[in-house]
Design a protein around this motif. Structure first.
Motif, mmCIF file in Angstrom:
data_model
loop_
_atom_site.group_PDB
_atom_site.id
_atom_site.type_symbol
_atom_site.label_atom_id
_atom_site.label_comp_id
_atom_site.label_asym_id
_atom_site.label_seq_id
_atom_site.Cartn_x
_atom_site.Cartn_y
_atom_site.Cartn_z
ATOM 1 N N ASP A 34 0.718 -1.216 -0.188
ATOM 2 C CA ASP A 34 0.038 -0.095 0.064
ATOM 3 C C ASP A 34 0.843 1.143 0.084
ATOM 4 O OD1 ASP A 34 -2.247 -1.398 -0.338
ATOM 5 O OD2 ASP A 34 -2.848 -1.256 1.982
ATOM 6 N N ALA A 35 1.949 1.395 -0.672
ATOM 7 C CA ALA A 35 2.566 2.593 -0.882
ATOM 8 C C ALA A 35 1.930 3.475 -1.855
ATOM 9 C CB ALA A 35 3.960 2.160 -1.856
ATOM 10 N N SER A 36 2.122 4.771 -1.353
ATOM 11 C CA SER A 36 1.517 5.927 -1.798
ATOM 12 C C SER A 36 2.412 6.503 -2.976
ATOM 13 C CB SER A 36 1.474 7.292 -0.827
ATOM 14 O OG SER A 36 1.446 8.354 -1.330
ATOM 15 N N ARG A 37 1.887 7.343 -3.965
ATOM 16 C CA ARG A 37 2.678 8.118 -4.954
ATOM 17 C C ARG A 37 3.853 8.549 -4.250
ATOM 18 N NH1 ARG A 37 0.114 12.074 -9.342
ATOM 19 N NH2 ARG A 37 1.131 11.022 -11.131
ATOM 20 N N ASP A 38 3.545 9.149 -3.372
ATOM 21 C CA ASP A 38 4.896 9.980 -2.815
ATOM 22 C C ASP A 38 5.515 9.031 -1.909
ATOM 23 O OD1 ASP A 38 6.594 11.296 -1.406
ATOM 24 O OD2 ASP A 38 4.901 12.484 0.021
ATOM 25 N N ALA A 57 2.540 -4.616 -3.318
ATOM 26 C CA ALA A 57 1.154 -4.952 -3.118
ATOM 27 C C ALA A 57 0.177 -4.045 -2.790
ATOM 28 C CB ALA A 57 1.044 -6.327 -2.148
ATOM 29 N N ASP A 58 -1.072 -4.180 -3.232
ATOM 30 C CA ASP A 58 -2.068 -3.017 -2.910
ATOM 31 C C ASP A 58 -3.092 -3.985 -2.499
ATOM 32 O OD1 ASP A 58 -0.746 -0.717 -3.392
ATOM 33 O OD2 ASP A 58 -1.667 -0.300 -5.311
ATOM 34 N N THR A 59 -3.835 -3.559 -1.296
ATOM 35 C CA THR A 59 -4.733 -4.182 -0.744
ATOM 36 C C THR A 59 -6.088 -3.946 -1.449
ATOM 37 O OG1 THR A 59 -5.222 -2.596 0.984
ATOM 38 C CG2 THR A 59 -3.859 -4.472 1.687
ATOM 39 N N ALA A 63 -8.919 5.105 -2.662
ATOM 40 C CA ALA A 63 -9.641 6.402 -2.923
ATOM 41 C C ALA A 63 -9.114 7.323 -2.180
ATOM 42 C CB ALA A 63 -10.928 6.130 -2.246
ATOM 43 N N ASP A 64 -8.316 7.369 -1.286
ATOM 44 C CA ASP A 64 -7.679 8.655 -0.414
ATOM 45 C C ASP A 64 -6.215 9.068 -0.934
ATOM 46 O OD1 ASP A 64 -7.040 6.120 0.741
ATOM 47 O OD2 ASP A 64 -7.115 6.900 2.729
ATOM 48 N N PHE A 65 -5.623 8.213 -1.789
ATOM 49 C CA PHE A 65 -4.296 8.434 -2.326
ATOM 50 C C PHE A 65 -3.944 7.528 -3.459
ATOM 51 C CE2 PHE A 65 -3.537 4.816 0.532
ATOM 52 C CZ PHE A 65 -2.782 4.152 0.078
ATOM 53 N N LEU A 66 -3.178 8.129 -4.601
ATOM 54 C CA LEU A 66 -2.764 7.365 -5.732
ATOM 55 C C LEU A 66 -1.750 6.390 -5.250
ATOM 56 C CD1 LEU A 66 -2.737 10.147 -8.554
ATOM 57 C CD2 LEU A 66 -4.403 8.587 -8.133
ATOM 58 N N SER A 67 -1.771 5.297 -5.854
ATOM 59 C CA SER A 67 -0.832 4.067 -5.415
ATOM 60 C C SER A 67 0.469 4.231 -6.123
ATOM 61 C CB SER A 67 -1.417 2.672 -5.818
ATOM 62 O OG SER A 67 -0.496 1.720 -5.861
ATOM 63 N N GLY A 68 1.557 3.956 -5.458
ATOM 64 C CA GLY A 68 2.931 3.930 -6.038
ATOM 65 C C GLY A 68 3.353 2.808 -6.570
ATOM 66 N N ALA A 238 -10.068 6.083 -7.104
ATOM 67 C CA ALA A 238 -10.119 4.595 -7.129
ATOM 68 C C ALA A 238 -9.996 4.115 -8.768
ATOM 69 C CB ALA A 238 -11.393 4.116 -6.716
ATOM 70 N N GLU A 239 -10.816 5.063 -9.532
ATOM 71 C CA GLU A 239 -10.577 4.665 -11.005
ATOM 72 C C GLU A 239 -9.203 5.022 -11.687
ATOM 73 O OE1 GLU A 239 -11.645 3.677 -14.932
ATOM 74 O OE2 GLU A 239 -12.510 3.164 -12.765
ATOM 75 N N ILE A 240 -8.343 6.350 -11.237
ATOM 76 C CA ILE A 240 -7.249 6.486 -11.700
ATOM 77 C C ILE A 240 -6.511 5.270 -11.291
ATOM 78 C CG2 ILE A 240 -5.314 7.947 -11.451
ATOM 79 C CD1 ILE A 240 -7.479 10.273 -10.877
ATOM 80 N N ASN A 241 -6.468 4.792 -9.886
ATOM 81 C CA ASN A 241 -5.745 3.653 -9.646
ATOM 82 C C ASN A 241 -5.950 2.426 -10.441
ATOM 83 O OD1 ASN A 241 -3.804 4.749 -7.493
ATOM 84 N ND2 ASN A 241 -5.524 4.735 -5.987
ATOM 85 N N ARG A 242 -7.149 2.229 -10.720
ATOM 86 C CA ARG A 242 -7.547 1.013 -11.646
ATOM 87 C C ARG A 242 -6.813 0.942 -13.112
ATOM 88 N NH1 ARG A 242 -10.595 -0.908 -15.527
ATOM 89 N NH2 ARG A 242 -11.415 1.192 -16.232
ATOM 90 N N ARG A 243 -6.820 2.404 -13.551
ATOM 91 C CA ARG A 243 -6.231 2.503 -14.826
ATOM 92 C C ARG A 243 -4.649 2.492 -14.757
ATOM 93 N NH1 ARG A 243 -9.835 6.906 -15.323
ATOM 94 N NH2 ARG A 243 -8.060 8.297 -15.323
ATOM 95 N N GLY A 244 -4.025 3.124 -13.512
ATOM 96 C CA GLY A 244 -2.786 3.446 -13.136
ATOM 97 C C GLY A 244 -2.175 4.847 -13.435
#
Length: 452
Positions: A34-38, A57-59, A63-68, A238-244
């Motif tokens: 669950d790493a953040s984009r930062d 790994a992302d759980t 919705a509250d941050f972009l995944s790294g 969430a949708e941005i994280n789904r697309r990347g």
């Protein structure tokens, strides 16, 4: 010393109330969860340990941050591990319930734990057959479980019932198994206040009120009844994280702007955000600027109050952390950062300024009070007669604010943001309470009022 002491590093973002984890796997490799984009803190922890991230790994679809995770795949060649049900559109290892990933000595087992989101996974870390701990994301958290209304209020009860079953499944793990959640105190994904970020299965079985619920219906009433508001930007990520999320190719830099450039940007519809301390903002600011002081919670209020599709100009003071400012914006998907202007440059050019009165508690007298804290804070104790409008709702409800109000929050930062929004909407004669309701009670010797 246990496994966590030797091999696991929690990385806490106190502003968003979330934790990422860096797990040393041996041979210079690491797992990030669950790493953040930062990624600055994670990169520093990896550097200190001489580690390269081999797995990310992302759980869940955060919705509250972009995944790294995708950035780690790009930079380090990390294998991204995520739920097959998330339907991510970029390359990743699609995991279903029970799937295991060999980490090179340790094993990561996916456990389907829907509730916070549909596709939510927890990750059980094993050393052979020994269960070391479980990364629970937004499922079981310290003293609670994460909210179930992020996919719409109409699905909150359905997902709460799924959350009930997921927590019961996790509670079947041995008592000594460590629990490493993503969401913690300060998260609008519903974590109660408290200093603890990690726990154990046994501790939660003894102390978590949701696990003590006598049945599923009682659990649902308790969880759904505790849900408050959450930032508007949660609906986008969430949708941005789904697309990347987009890859950040180099360390971003915030350009210094001239007064002429700022005026031109404002004429084209740019948003003006003043990140200076609230005392400086009150002493003099550019008319129309929204005050969001640069602090741990900056990203939350930027994402709650401003659109992400318009350029943003930041008003800054000397010595402020511009790199931190940029990363707070990027980690919640704000890409159109036009640059920054030192307020001293605006003042030196004779630019128009507006002020905002700050009042100590004993000087409020009989002026109307606008309380912009969260509903739960207001009902716990407020200045008698205060009008409650949460800061996150104020843009749409500015016409309901009493004329000439003293705006109050807990310490003054949110109240200053609220007053700046009201000034931008045309309100005059406003003041901000320097402090909060407890300061008022101490100064006047009068009790706070409880309830709605």
């Amino acid at each position: 010393m246990g496994f966590a002491d030797d091999h696991l590093t929690p990385l806490v973002d106190t502003g968003l109330g979330n934790s990422a984890y860096l797990v040393e796997l041996g041979d210079g490799r690491a797992l990030a969860v669950d790493a953040s984009r930062d990624l600055r803190a994670l990169r520093e922890a990896a550097r200190r340990g001489g580690l390269t991230v081999a797995f990310a790994a992302d759980t869940h679809l955060h919705a509250d941050f972009l995944s790294g995770a995708l950035q780690l795949a790009h930079d380090d060649g990390a294998a991204v591990l995520a739920s097959a049900a998330g339907n991510r559109t970029f390359p990743h290892h699609r995991l279903d319930d029970g799937d295991e990933t060999d980490l090179g000595g340790l094993t990561l087992r996916a456990l389907a734990t829907p509730g916070h989101t549909d596709e939510h996974l927890s990750f059980l870390l094993l050393d052979g057959s020994r269960e070391l701990g479980v990364f629970t994301g937004g499922s079981l958290i310290v003293g609670s479980a994460a909210r179930t209304d992020l996919l719409g209020a109409d699905r909150a009860e359905e997902l709460a019932r799924a959350q009930y079953r997921s927590l019961r499944r996790l509670a079947e793990l041995p008592d000594e198994v460590a629990v490493w959640p993503t969401h913690g105190a300060g998260s609008f994904c519903s974590a109660p206040p408290g200093a603890e970020r990690t726990t154990t299965i046994g501790a939660e079985k003894r102390a978590n009120p949701l696990l003590a619920a006598p049945d599923e219906d009682a659990f649902v009433r308790q969880l759904v009844g505790s849900l408050g508001s959450y930032p508007a930007y949660f609906g986008r990520l969430a949708e941005i994280n789904r697309r990347g999320p987009g890859i950040v190719e180099s360390s971003p830099v915030l350009a210094a702007l001239t007064v002429a450039e700022v005026r031109a940007l404002l004429d084209q519809g740019a948003q003006l955000v003043d990140v200076r301390p609230v005392v400086d903002f009150a002493a003099g600011h550019i008319p129309g600027a929204v005050s969001i002081s640069l602090r741990d919670q900056f990203a939350t209020w930027l994402g709650w109050l401003l659109p992400d599709d318009q350029p943003i100009v930041f008003v800054t003071a000397a010595g402020q952390d511009l790199a931190g400012l940029v990363w707070q914006a990027l980690k919640i998907g704000y890409e159109r950062l036009a640059g920054h202007l030192h307020m001293a440059v605006w003042t030196a050019c004779g630019g128009e300024r507006q002020t905002l009165e700050r009042l100590t508690a004993e000087r409020i007298a009989d002026r109307p009070v606008l309380d912009v804290r969260q509903h739960s804070e207001h009902t716990a104790g407020h200045i008698p007669g205060a009008v409650p409008i949460e800061l996150g709702e104020l843009v749409d409800r500015s016409g309901e604010a009493p004329a000439g109000a003293v705006v109050a929050c807990g310490r003054g930062e949110r109240a200053t943001t609220a007053a700046s929004l009201l000034q931008r909407a045309g309100h005059q004669g406003l003041a901000v309470l320097a402090g909060g309701p407890r300061d008022w009670a101490e100064a006047t010797g009068r009790p706070l009022q409880e309830g709605a």
